[in-house]
Design a protein around this motif. Structure first.
Motif, PDB file in Angstrom:
ATOM      1  N   HIS A 255       0.829  -1.207   0.000  1.00  0.00           N
ATOM      2  CA  HIS A 255       0.000   0.000   0.000  1.00  0.00           C
ATOM      3  C   HIS A 255       0.860   1.253   0.000  1.00  0.00           C
ATOM      4  CE1 HIS A 255       0.996  -0.705   4.258  1.00  0.00           C
ATOM      5  NE2 HIS A 255       0.947   0.607   4.372  1.00  0.00           N
ATOM      6  N   GLU A 256       0.194   2.372  -0.211  1.00  0.00           N
ATOM      7  CA  GLU A 256       0.813   3.681  -0.019  1.00  0.00           C
ATOM      8  C   GLU A 256      -0.268   4.681   0.356  1.00  0.00           C
ATOM      9  OE1 GLU A 256       1.710   6.152  -3.773  1.00  0.00           O
ATOM     10  OE2 GLU A 256       1.856   4.071  -4.472  1.00  0.00           O
ATOM     11  N   THR A 257       0.126   5.705   1.089  1.00  0.00           N
ATOM     12  CA  THR A 257      -0.800   6.781   1.423  1.00  0.00           C
ATOM     13  C   THR A 257      -0.647   7.888   0.378  1.00  0.00           C
ATOM     14  OG1 THR A 257       0.837   7.764   2.920  1.00  0.00           O
ATOM     15  CG2 THR A 257      -0.800   6.279   3.890  1.00  0.00           C
ATOM     16  N   VAL A 258      -1.749   8.549   0.092  1.00  0.00           N
ATOM     17  CA  VAL A 258      -1.766   9.604  -0.925  1.00  0.00           C
ATOM     18  C   VAL A 258      -2.449  10.828  -0.324  1.00  0.00           C
ATOM     19  CG1 VAL A 258      -2.433  10.233  -3.272  1.00  0.00           C
ATOM     20  CG2 VAL A 258      -1.985   7.822  -2.708  1.00  0.00           C
ATOM     21  N   VAL A 259      -1.695  11.875  -0.067  1.00  0.00           N
ATOM     22  CA  VAL A 259      -2.270  13.105   0.490  1.00  0.00           C
ATOM     23  C   VAL A 259      -3.220  13.718  -0.535  1.00  0.00           C
ATOM     24  CG1 VAL A 259      -1.754  15.420   1.339  1.00  0.00           C
ATOM     25  CG2 VAL A 259      -0.271  13.497   1.954  1.00  0.00           C
ATOM     26  N   LYS A 260      -4.418  14.059  -0.082  1.00  0.00           N
ATOM     27  CA  LYS A 260      -5.484  14.555  -0.957  1.00  0.00           C
ATOM     28  C   LYS A 260      -5.764  13.567  -2.086  1.00  0.00           C
ATOM     29  CE  LYS A 260      -4.704  19.418   0.140  1.00  0.00           C
ATOM     30  NZ  LYS A 260      -4.411  20.784  -0.379  1.00  0.00           N
ATOM     31  N   GLY A 261      -5.705  12.291  -1.730  1.00  0.00           N
ATOM     32  CA  GLY A 261      -5.872  11.233  -2.715  1.00  0.00           C
ATOM     33  C   GLY A 261      -7.238  11.200  -3.352  1.00  0.00           C
ATOM     34  N   ASP A 262      -8.262  11.734  -2.647  1.00  0.00           N
ATOM     35  CA  ASP A 262      -9.613  11.708  -3.215  1.00  0.00           C
ATOM     36  C   ASP A 262      -9.745  12.639  -4.418  1.00  0.00           C
ATOM     37  OD1 ASP A 262      -9.297  13.851  -1.498  1.00  0.00           O
ATOM     38  OD2 ASP A 262     -10.881  13.232  -0.126  1.00  0.00           O
ATOM     39  N   ALA A 263      -8.727  13.463  -4.680  1.00  0.00           N
ATOM     40  CA  ALA A 263      -8.711  14.286  -5.884  1.00  0.00           C
ATOM     41  C   ALA A 263      -7.682  13.784  -6.897  1.00  0.00           C
ATOM     42  CB  ALA A 263      -8.404  15.740  -5.521  1.00  0.00           C
ATOM     43  N   LYS A 264      -6.949  12.733  -6.532  1.00  0.00           N
ATOM     44  CA  LYS A 264      -5.856  12.246  -7.383  1.00  0.00           C
ATOM     45  C   LYS A 264      -6.057  10.819  -7.870  1.00  0.00           C
ATOM     46  CE  LYS A 264      -2.491  15.065  -4.831  1.00  0.00           C
ATOM     47  NZ  LYS A 264      -1.327  15.025  -3.914  1.00  0.00           N
ATOM     48  N   SER A 265      -6.995  10.083  -7.291  1.00  0.00           N
ATOM     49  CA  SER A 265      -7.199   8.673  -7.625  1.00  0.00           C
ATOM     50  C   SER A 265      -8.682   8.393  -7.770  1.00  0.00           C
ATOM     51  CB  SER A 265      -6.610   7.789  -6.513  1.00  0.00           C
ATOM     52  OG  SER A 265      -7.221   6.520  -6.478  1.00  0.00           O
ATOM     53  N   VAL A 266      -9.067   7.740  -8.879  1.00  0.00           N
ATOM     54  CA  VAL A 266     -10.483   7.440  -9.082  1.00  0.00           C
ATOM     55  C   VAL A 266     -11.007   6.471  -8.027  1.00  0.00           C
ATOM     56  CG1 VAL A 266     -10.618   7.943 -11.544  1.00  0.00           C
ATOM     57  CG2 VAL A 266      -9.832   5.688 -10.804  1.00  0.00           C
ATOM     58  N   ASN A 267     -10.184   5.527  -7.611  1.00  0.00           N
ATOM     59  CA  ASN A 267     -10.651   4.554  -6.621  1.00  0.00           C
ATOM     60  C   ASN A 267     -10.798   5.186  -5.237  1.00  0.00           C
ATOM     61  OD1 ASN A 267     -11.020   2.146  -8.119  1.00  0.00           O
ATOM     62  ND2 ASN A 267      -8.815   1.916  -8.293  1.00  0.00           N
ATOM     63  N   ILE A 268      -9.877   6.079  -4.880  1.00  0.00           N
ATOM     64  CA  ILE A 268     -10.014   6.774  -3.592  1.00  0.00           C
ATOM     65  C   ILE A 268     -11.235   7.691  -3.627  1.00  0.00           C
ATOM     66  CG2 ILE A 268      -8.988   8.434  -2.000  1.00  0.00           C
ATOM     67  CD1 ILE A 268      -6.252   7.332  -2.683  1.00  0.00           C
ATOM     68  N   ALA A 269     -11.437   8.402  -4.753  1.00  0.00           N
ATOM     69  CA  ALA A 269     -12.614   9.269  -4.877  1.00  0.00           C
ATOM     70  C   ALA A 269     -13.898   8.459  -4.736  1.00  0.00           C
ATOM     71  CB  ALA A 269     -12.591   9.997  -6.222  1.00  0.00           C
ATOM     72  N   ALA A 270     -13.942   7.302  -5.371  1.00  0.00           N
ATOM     73  CA  ALA A 270     -15.127   6.435  -5.264  1.00  0.00           C
ATOM     74  C   ALA A 270     -15.338   5.987  -3.824  1.00  0.00           C
ATOM     75  CB  ALA A 270     -14.972   5.230  -6.186  1.00  0.00           C
TER      76      ALA A 270
END
Length: 214
Positions: free
Chosen positions: A138-153
């Motif tokens: 895994h990895e953490t993504v800061v503000k990932g909900d704007a950078k990854s479709v799966n995190i946004a979903a």
């Protein structure tokens, strides 16, 4: 309502899928996104969701749940569930939050969402900057909900699921107006707590300063 430009939206979603494409090029097959909802409220559980969307999946309007209207989140919630390769939604209630603190409860909800997936991801993208006890790569993504479709979903599934739960609870405790503020510390909510005292779904550790209690 602003009309979506088809070409611009396709390009935006393509850019938001870049991190997933990179991981697939590294050999990972099922790349999932994880996000939470409800770290800040004074009441109720924290929710988390895990989502694997199909490669090149187009869900127009998909974005960080905080940037979307309630109506749009509801629409996308159904579309995500219908199109996802797999998804899972988990929660950790206010009693556990009081026992282990909100950060650890958030980690627990995220891990449970991943563990409950019917198709196990082999790589997980997690919104934020920290996670504990995640056994899958895994990895953490800061503000990932704007950078990854799966995190946004995942952010949309977690947010809508928590809102639905809180609205059901609002029927049991109508005096607090949960259906309006969803448990967040608005003036109306704080005034209700001071008038009626906390109810069973309030996070007692979040109210110490307000109620001046140990």
């Amino acid at each position: 309502m602003k009309k979506i430009n088809y070409e611009e939206e396709v390009m935006r979603l393509k850019n938001m899928s870049e991190i997933e494409r990179q991981k697939r090029e590294e050999g990972y097959v099922y790349v999932a996104g994880v996000d939470e909802a409800g770290r800040g409220p004074l009441a109720g559980p924290v929710f988390a969701a895990c989502v694997i969307l199909p490669n090149e999946c187009e869900i127009f309007g998909l974005n960080d749940s905080k940037k979307l209207s309630e109506k749009k989140r509801e629409e996308l919630f159904d579309e995500i569930i219908n199109k996802a390769v797999a998804y899972s939604i988990a929660s950790v209630d206010e009693k556990i939050i009081d026992e282990i603190n909100i950060l650890n409860a958030t980690y627990a909800a995220m891990n449970k969402a991943v563990d409950d997936m019917k198709i196990k991801p082999d790589y997980v993208l997690i919104d934020g900057n920290s996670i504990k006890n995640m056994t899958i790569s895994h990895e953490t993504v800061v503000k990932g909900d704007a950078k990854s479709v799966n995190i946004a979903a995942a952010s949309i599934l977690a947010k809508v699921s928590r809102d639905h739960y809180i609205c059901r609870i609002a029927e049991e405790y109508p005096e607090y107006g949960f259906e309006k503020h969803k448990g967040y510390g608005t003036k109306a909510h704080i005034d209700a707590i001071l008038k009626y005292g906390p109810c069973p779904i309030h996070r007692k550790t979040f109210l110490k300063k307000l109620l001046k209690e140990d």
